[in-house]
Write a protein that holds these residues in place. Structure first.
Motif, PDB file in Angstrom:
ATOM      1  N   ALA A  20       0.809  -1.221   0.000  1.00 54.01           N
ATOM      2  CA  ALA A  20       0.000   0.000   0.000  1.00 54.01           C
ATOM      3  C   ALA A  20       0.844   1.275   0.000  1.00 54.01           C
ATOM      4  O   ALA A  20       0.328   2.353  -0.301  1.00 54.01           O
ATOM      5  N   SER A  21       2.121   1.156   0.307  1.00 55.33           N
ATOM      6  CA  SER A  21       2.933   2.371   0.414  1.00 55.33           C
ATOM      7  C   SER A  21       4.253   2.265  -0.347  1.00 55.33           C
ATOM      8  O   SER A  21       4.435   2.902  -1.379  1.00 55.33           O
ATOM      9  N   VAL A  22       5.147   1.470   0.114  1.00 56.56           N
ATOM     10  CA  VAL A  22       6.522   1.445  -0.385  1.00 56.56           C
ATOM     11  C   VAL A  22       6.602   0.984  -1.839  1.00 56.56           C
ATOM     12  O   VAL A  22       7.249   1.639  -2.664  1.00 56.56           O
ATOM     13  N   TYR A  23       5.967  -0.130  -2.165  1.00 57.88           N
ATOM     14  CA  TYR A  23       6.105  -0.668  -3.518  1.00 57.88           C
ATOM     15  C   TYR A  23       5.522   0.263  -4.576  1.00 57.88           C
ATOM     16  O   TYR A  23       5.966   0.256  -5.719  1.00 57.88           O
ATOM     17  N   LYS A  24       4.568   1.078  -4.196  1.00 61.35           N
ATOM     18  CA  LYS A  24       3.998   2.052  -5.136  1.00 61.35           C
ATOM     19  C   LYS A  24       5.041   3.082  -5.563  1.00 61.35           C
ATOM     20  O   LYS A  24       4.894   3.711  -6.595  1.00 61.35           O
ATOM     21  N   ARG A  25       6.077   3.237  -4.774  1.00 60.30           N
ATOM     22  CA  ARG A  25       7.113   4.233  -5.048  1.00 60.30           C
ATOM     23  C   ARG A  25       8.352   3.634  -5.717  1.00 60.30           C
ATOM     24  O   ARG A  25       9.256   4.354  -6.106  1.00 60.30           O
ATOM     25  N   PHE A  26       8.402   2.324  -5.861  1.00 63.34           N
ATOM     26  CA  PHE A  26       9.596   1.681  -6.421  1.00 63.34           C
ATOM     27  C   PHE A  26       9.937   2.162  -7.826  1.00 63.34           C
ATOM     28  O   PHE A  26      11.100   2.221  -8.203  1.00 63.34           O
ATOM     29  N   LYS A  27       8.935   2.506  -8.636  1.00 58.57           N
ATOM     30  CA  LYS A  27       9.186   2.980 -10.002  1.00 58.57           C
ATOM     31  C   LYS A  27      10.081   4.220  -9.982  1.00 58.57           C
ATOM     32  O   LYS A  27      10.980   4.357 -10.814  1.00 58.57           O
ATOM     33  N   GLU A  28       9.850   5.099  -9.009  1.00 59.13           N
ATOM     34  CA  GLU A  28      10.660   6.315  -8.879  1.00 59.13           C
ATOM     35  C   GLU A  28      12.135   6.000  -8.645  1.00 59.13           C
ATOM     36  O   GLU A  28      13.000   6.801  -8.964  1.00 59.13           O
ATOM     37  N   PHE A  29      12.400   4.841  -8.074  1.00 55.57           N
ATOM     38  CA  PHE A  29      13.762   4.439  -7.744  1.00 55.57           C
ATOM     39  C   PHE A  29      14.341   3.479  -8.789  1.00 55.57           C
ATOM     40  O   PHE A  29      15.379   2.865  -8.557  1.00 55.57           O
ATOM     41  N   GLY A  30      13.645   3.332  -9.930  1.00 56.89           N
ATOM     42  CA  GLY A  30      14.108   2.430 -10.977  1.00 56.89           C
ATOM     43  C   GLY A  30      13.986   0.968 -10.591  1.00 56.89           C
ATOM     44  O   GLY A  30      14.792   0.136 -11.012  1.00 56.89           O
ATOM     45  N   MET A  31      12.958   0.656  -9.793  1.00 59.48           N
ATOM     46  CA  MET A  31      12.825  -0.696  -9.252  1.00 59.48           C
ATOM     47  C   MET A  31      11.445  -1.300  -9.532  1.00 59.48           C
ATOM     48  O   MET A  31      10.906  -2.054  -8.725  1.00 59.48           O
ATOM     49  N   SER A  32      10.891  -1.025 -10.705  1.00 57.48           N
ATOM     50  CA  SER A  32       9.566  -1.563 -11.041  1.00 57.48           C
ATOM     51  C   SER A  32       9.545  -3.081 -11.032  1.00 57.48           C
ATOM     52  O   SER A  32       8.603  -3.698 -10.538  1.00 57.48           O
ATOM     53  N   ASP A  33      10.590  -3.703 -11.605  1.00 56.41           N
ATOM     54  CA  ASP A  33      10.650  -5.165 -11.637  1.00 56.41           C
ATOM     55  C   ASP A  33      10.711  -5.739 -10.221  1.00 56.41           C
ATOM     56  O   ASP A  33      10.082  -6.762  -9.932  1.00 56.41           O
ATOM     57  N   ALA A  34      11.462  -5.079  -9.348  1.00 52.52           N
ATOM     58  CA  ALA A  34      11.558  -5.535  -7.956  1.00 52.52           C
ATOM     59  C   ALA A  34      10.200  -5.459  -7.271  1.00 52.52           C
ATOM     60  O   ALA A  34       9.834  -6.367  -6.514  1.00 52.52           O
ATOM     61  N   ALA A  35       9.446  -4.391  -7.541  1.00 53.72           N
ATOM     62  CA  ALA A  35       8.119  -4.254  -6.941  1.00 53.72           C
ATOM     63  C   ALA A  35       7.208  -5.395  -7.381  1.00 53.72           C
ATOM     64  O   ALA A  35       6.506  -5.987  -6.562  1.00 53.72           O
ATOM     65  N   GLU A  36       7.239  -5.709  -8.678  1.00 56.89           N
ATOM     66  CA  GLU A  36       6.412  -6.802  -9.178  1.00 56.89           C
ATOM     67  C   GLU A  36       6.796  -8.125  -8.520  1.00 56.89           C
ATOM     68  O   GLU A  36       5.926  -8.905  -8.120  1.00 56.89           O
ATOM     69  N   GLN A  37       8.101  -8.380  -8.418  1.00 60.98           N
ATOM     70  CA  GLN A  37       8.574  -9.618  -7.790  1.00 60.98           C
ATOM     71  C   GLN A  37       8.189  -9.660  -6.310  1.00 60.98           C
ATOM     72  O   GLN A  37       7.762 -10.694  -5.797  1.00 60.98           O
ATOM     73  N   ASP A  38       8.332  -8.537  -5.623  1.00 56.07           N
ATOM     74  CA  ASP A  38       7.993  -8.486  -4.197  1.00 56.07           C
ATOM     75  C   ASP A  38       6.511  -8.754  -3.971  1.00 56.07           C
ATOM     76  O   ASP A  38       6.136  -9.460  -3.026  1.00 56.07           O
ATOM     77  N   ILE A  39       5.671  -8.204  -4.824  1.00 57.89           N
ATOM     78  CA  ILE A  39       4.222  -8.437  -4.703  1.00 57.89           C
ATOM     79  C   ILE A  39       3.915  -9.910  -4.955  1.00 57.89           C
ATOM     80  O   ILE A  39       3.115 -10.517  -4.235  1.00 57.89           O
ATOM     81  N   GLU A  40       4.571 -10.513  -5.959  1.00 57.55           N
ATOM     82  CA  GLU A  40       4.397 -11.954  -6.199  1.00 57.55           C
ATOM     83  C   GLU A  40       4.830 -12.762  -4.979  1.00 57.55           C
ATOM     84  O   GLU A  40       4.159 -13.722  -4.587  1.00 57.55           O
ATOM     85  N   ASP A  41       5.967 -12.372  -4.377  1.00 55.31           N
ATOM     86  CA  ASP A  41       6.439 -13.052  -3.160  1.00 55.31           C
ATOM     87  C   ASP A  41       5.380 -12.982  -2.071  1.00 55.31           C
ATOM     88  O   ASP A  41       5.074 -13.985  -1.419  1.00 55.31           O
ATOM     89  N   HIS A  42       4.811 -11.795  -1.861  1.00 52.04           N
ATOM     90  CA  HIS A  42       3.799 -11.624  -0.816  1.00 52.04           C
ATOM     91  C   HIS A  42       2.592 -12.525  -1.074  1.00 52.04           C
ATOM     92  O   HIS A  42       2.054 -13.124  -0.138  1.00 52.04           O
ATOM     93  N   HIS A  43       2.173 -12.608  -2.331  1.00 51.35           N
ATOM     94  CA  HIS A  43       1.006 -13.438  -2.647  1.00 51.35           C
ATOM     95  C   HIS A  43       1.298 -14.908  -2.385  1.00 51.35           C
ATOM     96  O   HIS A  43       0.436 -15.627  -1.856  1.00 51.35           O
ATOM     97  N   GLU A  44       2.500 -15.355  -2.716  1.00 50.71           N
ATOM     98  CA  GLU A  44       2.880 -16.742  -2.442  1.00 50.71           C
ATOM     99  C   GLU A  44       2.943 -17.004  -0.937  1.00 50.71           C
ATOM    100  O   GLU A  44       2.446 -18.019  -0.448  1.00 50.71           O
TER     101      GLU A  44
END
Length: 161
Positions: free
Chosen positions: A53-77
């Motif tokens: 709800a907070s941090v991953y929404k900002r990852f794109k600003e840090f050049g980390m869009s792929d990391a955000a997607e992977q982290d969200i997948e990790d959370h779902h698993e």
């Protein structure tokens, strides 16, 4: 007034999970072990919801869009495994196996965040922005926690908010 640090706030949650899992593994009394297990499940879910709800929404600003997607997948698993554990009686070995697998995945995920992602954010963010993001994370954490009730056992690491 001191500023909050997003890295520190996320690591506090990670440390609580590490501590709870250690306490879970060493507990011999089933009632205590069950309380610790359900607190562990709750803390992992709160943490994941707050990050998404907070941090991953900002990852794109840090050049980390792929990391955000992977982290969200990790959370779902992780959440799927936690959900599987919640429907099994804690006295059964499948409960312990499923919970342990979820926590292991959480720890691997946490290590990646701490050893790479959070460092990348820290290099790019000013203290005031870190404070703002930390407060967003803590607010999201409070919302997630509000829907889950109080922990059943005391947490050793606490946020200052």
């Amino acid at each position: 007034m001191s500023l909050f640090d997003i890295t520190n706030e996320i690591i506090i949650d990670h440390n609580n999970v590490r501590d709870l899992f250690s306490r879970y593994k060493s507990a011999s009394d089933l009632a205590l072990k069950t309380k610790i297990a359900y607190t562990l499940i709750q803390e992992i879910m709160i943490h994941g919801n707050a990050e998404e709800a907070s941090v991953y929404k900002r990852f794109k600003e840090f050049g980390m869009s792929d990391a955000a997607e992977q982290d969200i997948e990790d959370h779902h698993e992780i959440n799927k495994l936690l959900g599987d554990a919640k429907v099994v009686d804690p006295s059964e070995s499948t409960f312990d196996q499923t919970l342990s697998r979820a926590v292991t995945l959480f720890m691997e995920h946490s290590d990646e965040e701490e050893n790479a992602q959070l460092n990348k954010i820290a290099e790019q963010i000013e203290p005031e922005e870190s404070d703002k993001l930390a407060k967003e994370f803590l607010a999201a954490r409070k919302v997630a926690a509000g829907s889950m009730g109080s922990p059943q056992v005391e947490l050793k690491h606490s946020h200052n908010a």
